[in-house]
Design a protein around this motif. Sequence first.
Motif, PDB file in Angstrom:
ATOM      1  N   VAL A 152     -27.555  31.296  -9.940  1.00  0.00           N
ATOM      2  CA  VAL A 152     -26.525  30.551 -10.669  1.00  0.00           C
ATOM      3  C   VAL A 152     -25.207  31.318 -10.668  1.00  0.00           C
ATOM      4  N   VAL A 153     -24.141  30.598 -10.321  1.00  0.00           N
ATOM      5  CA  VAL A 153     -22.769  31.082 -10.475  1.00  0.00           C
ATOM      6  C   VAL A 153     -22.164  30.358 -11.668  1.00  0.00           C
ATOM      7  N   VAL A 154     -21.532  31.098 -12.569  1.00  0.00           N
ATOM      8  CA  VAL A 154     -20.811  30.474 -13.676  1.00  0.00           C
ATOM      9  C   VAL A 154     -19.338  30.812 -13.538  1.00  0.00           C
ATOM     10  N   ARG A 155     -18.515  29.772 -13.454  1.00  0.00           N
ATOM     11  CA  ARG A 155     -17.067  29.959 -13.461  1.00  0.00           C
ATOM     12  C   ARG A 155     -16.603  29.766 -14.908  1.00  0.00           C
ATOM     13  N   SER A 156     -16.142  30.844 -15.521  1.00  0.00           N
ATOM     14  CA  SER A 156     -15.666  30.777 -16.900  1.00  0.00           C
ATOM     15  C   SER A 156     -14.212  30.334 -16.913  1.00  0.00           C
ATOM     16  N   ALA A 176     -14.707  35.199 -13.620  1.00  0.00           N
ATOM     17  CA  ALA A 176     -13.752  35.149 -14.729  1.00  0.00           C
ATOM     18  C   ALA A 176     -12.429  34.581 -14.244  1.00  0.00           C
ATOM     19  N   ILE A 177     -11.648  34.057 -15.187  1.00  0.00           N
ATOM     20  CA  ILE A 177     -10.362  33.457 -14.823  1.00  0.00           C
ATOM     21  C   ILE A 177      -9.240  34.482 -14.817  1.00  0.00           C
ATOM     22  N   ASN A 178      -9.455  35.630 -15.452  1.00  0.00           N
ATOM     23  CA  ASN A 178      -8.451  36.688 -15.389  1.00  0.00           C
ATOM     24  C   ASN A 178      -9.127  38.048 -15.466  1.00  0.00           C
ATOM     25  N   LEU A 213     -19.461  40.426 -10.980  1.00  0.00           N
ATOM     26  CA  LEU A 213     -18.240  39.773 -11.460  1.00  0.00           C
ATOM     27  C   LEU A 213     -17.231  39.606 -10.338  1.00  0.00           C
ATOM     28  N   GLU A 214     -16.553  38.469 -10.361  1.00  0.00           N
ATOM     29  CA  GLU A 214     -15.367  38.249  -9.551  1.00  0.00           C
ATOM     30  C   GLU A 214     -14.303  37.631 -10.458  1.00  0.00           C
ATOM     31  N   THR A 215     -13.060  37.726 -10.034  1.00  0.00           N
ATOM     32  CA  THR A 215     -11.959  37.082 -10.753  1.00  0.00           C
ATOM     33  C   THR A 215     -11.314  36.056  -9.837  1.00  0.00           C
ATOM     34  N   VAL A 216     -11.278  34.816 -10.289  1.00  0.00           N
ATOM     35  CA  VAL A 216     -10.596  33.747  -9.563  1.00  0.00           C
ATOM     36  C   VAL A 216      -9.626  33.092 -10.543  1.00  0.00           C
ATOM     37  N   PRO A 217      -8.331  33.282 -10.354  1.00  0.00           N
ATOM     38  CA  PRO A 217      -7.351  32.703 -11.285  1.00  0.00           C
ATOM     39  C   PRO A 217      -7.269  31.187 -11.142  1.00  0.00           C
ATOM     40  N   GLY A 258      -1.321  33.823 -26.562  1.00  0.00           N
ATOM     41  CA  GLY A 258      -2.353  34.826 -26.767  1.00  0.00           C
ATOM     42  C   GLY A 258      -2.683  35.509 -25.449  1.00  0.00           C
ATOM     43  N   ASN A 259      -3.681  36.410 -25.493  1.00  0.00           N
ATOM     44  CA  ASN A 259      -4.085  37.114 -24.273  1.00  0.00           C
ATOM     45  C   ASN A 259      -5.423  36.610 -23.755  1.00  0.00           C
ATOM     46  N   ALA A 260      -5.845  35.410 -24.207  1.00  0.00           N
ATOM     47  CA  ALA A 260      -7.099  34.823 -23.737  1.00  0.00           C
ATOM     48  C   ALA A 260      -6.808  33.775 -22.672  1.00  0.00           C
ATOM     49  N   GLY A 261      -7.753  33.589 -21.745  1.00  0.00           N
ATOM     50  CA  GLY A 261      -7.585  32.579 -20.712  1.00  0.00           C
ATOM     51  C   GLY A 261      -6.481  32.955 -19.735  1.00  0.00           C
ATOM     52  N   MET A 262      -5.982  31.957 -19.038  1.00  0.00           N
ATOM     53  CA  MET A 262      -4.877  32.173 -18.102  1.00  0.00           C
ATOM     54  C   MET A 262      -3.865  31.070 -18.328  1.00  0.00           C
TER      55      MET A 262
END
Length: 391
Positions: A132-136, A177-179, A194-198, A302-306
């Motif tokens: 399973v891949v989860v894109r947050s 993660a998104i950031n 973990l990977e980061t995909v904006p 804020g500093n959450a999300g992108m």
Amino acid sequence: MKILILTSKLPYPATGADEQDRFEGLRLLKELGHELRVIAKVAAYQKEEDVETLSRAITSKVETLPYRGSGFSMRRLFDIGFWDGAAYEYADPGTVRALTRAIGEFKPDCVWLDGSFMWPLISVAHSAGLPVVVRSLQIESTHIIADEGASPINLLRAYVKGVGEARMARTADVVIAINRNEAVRYEEMGAKHLETVPLRQLPSLLEKGGIEYRDARPLHVLFTASTFSVTHNRIGAENVIRKIAPELDARAPGEFMIHITGAKLPDKIRSDMPANVTYEGYVPDFDAFMRSIDIAITQSLGNAGMHGKLFAPVAAGIPTVPQSHALAGFSFAEGEGMVFGESPESVVAHLLSLREKGAREKIGKAGLKQAEHLFSRTALKMAITRALDAL
């Protein structure tokens, strides 16, 4: 690779930032040559032709499921993770049956979940022997406090969300993660890979090229939000209308026009708007509108999300005045598309310094170069490929 994707509300029409991100994510996977099947929840206002249009756009079968609502059960009462209604939606037997049936029919190589709140389905995929891949899309436990404040009920909501996010991080085979800041948080929660995909709509913005830098007056300044029902967006609008705009008009009369876009700006705030502010409301073709803008500003993020309201203008070559904590771990130095305004007073000072076309062009083009490095189609495809190769 055959990928079975579960996404939340059908991402078509791709009107909001969330829908655009998920729609462009499907397109990126198709461009990488993967075979897709999609299961999406559908809202009451969405039509069958929307499903058909999405299916044609990604040349893949799209199955829809209705939202069931939270409801009550003893299971939910005794498992705090299910106090989160968004997560409990994906423990619904109908959703579980749809996933199990699609696994049997499609025989995928992996399951992709578009949202951390879908963690109840990880065990369903694992029981079928699938990774399973989860894109947050965001760490919601942080977002609640950033958006709505630290009231007792919000602290409880954030705790409940955090329980589910930690379960997701520990059990998913790959977390995207998104950031970069949120990638660190998921690592602390126990994520295996973990990977980061904006934001996945940024490559399309970059490919349109930068804006044309004008030497006319007034200079058009953008302040945007999805909706002003969110507390920090409303506070930002109040700062713009009551602090930034009057000071700009006093120090540079007639040189700036501020355009506020987004839904549900309260009448009480609108009644205070000075002459150098225009409320545009919801703008259907936001990309086209944005390209008529000279400078963008953000406030109270804020500093959450992108924040698309920060990075979309930079990806269009628009010099932007944000607060530095909103960068979410992405490496933009002062002068690379941005000059940091930590207070309304410093925002005004920066806007005055950006009256010269050459200054705006220098900063805007430097931002485009860095955005291309971080957010290009090639960069995002490489990150997605690393995530899938790790399975």
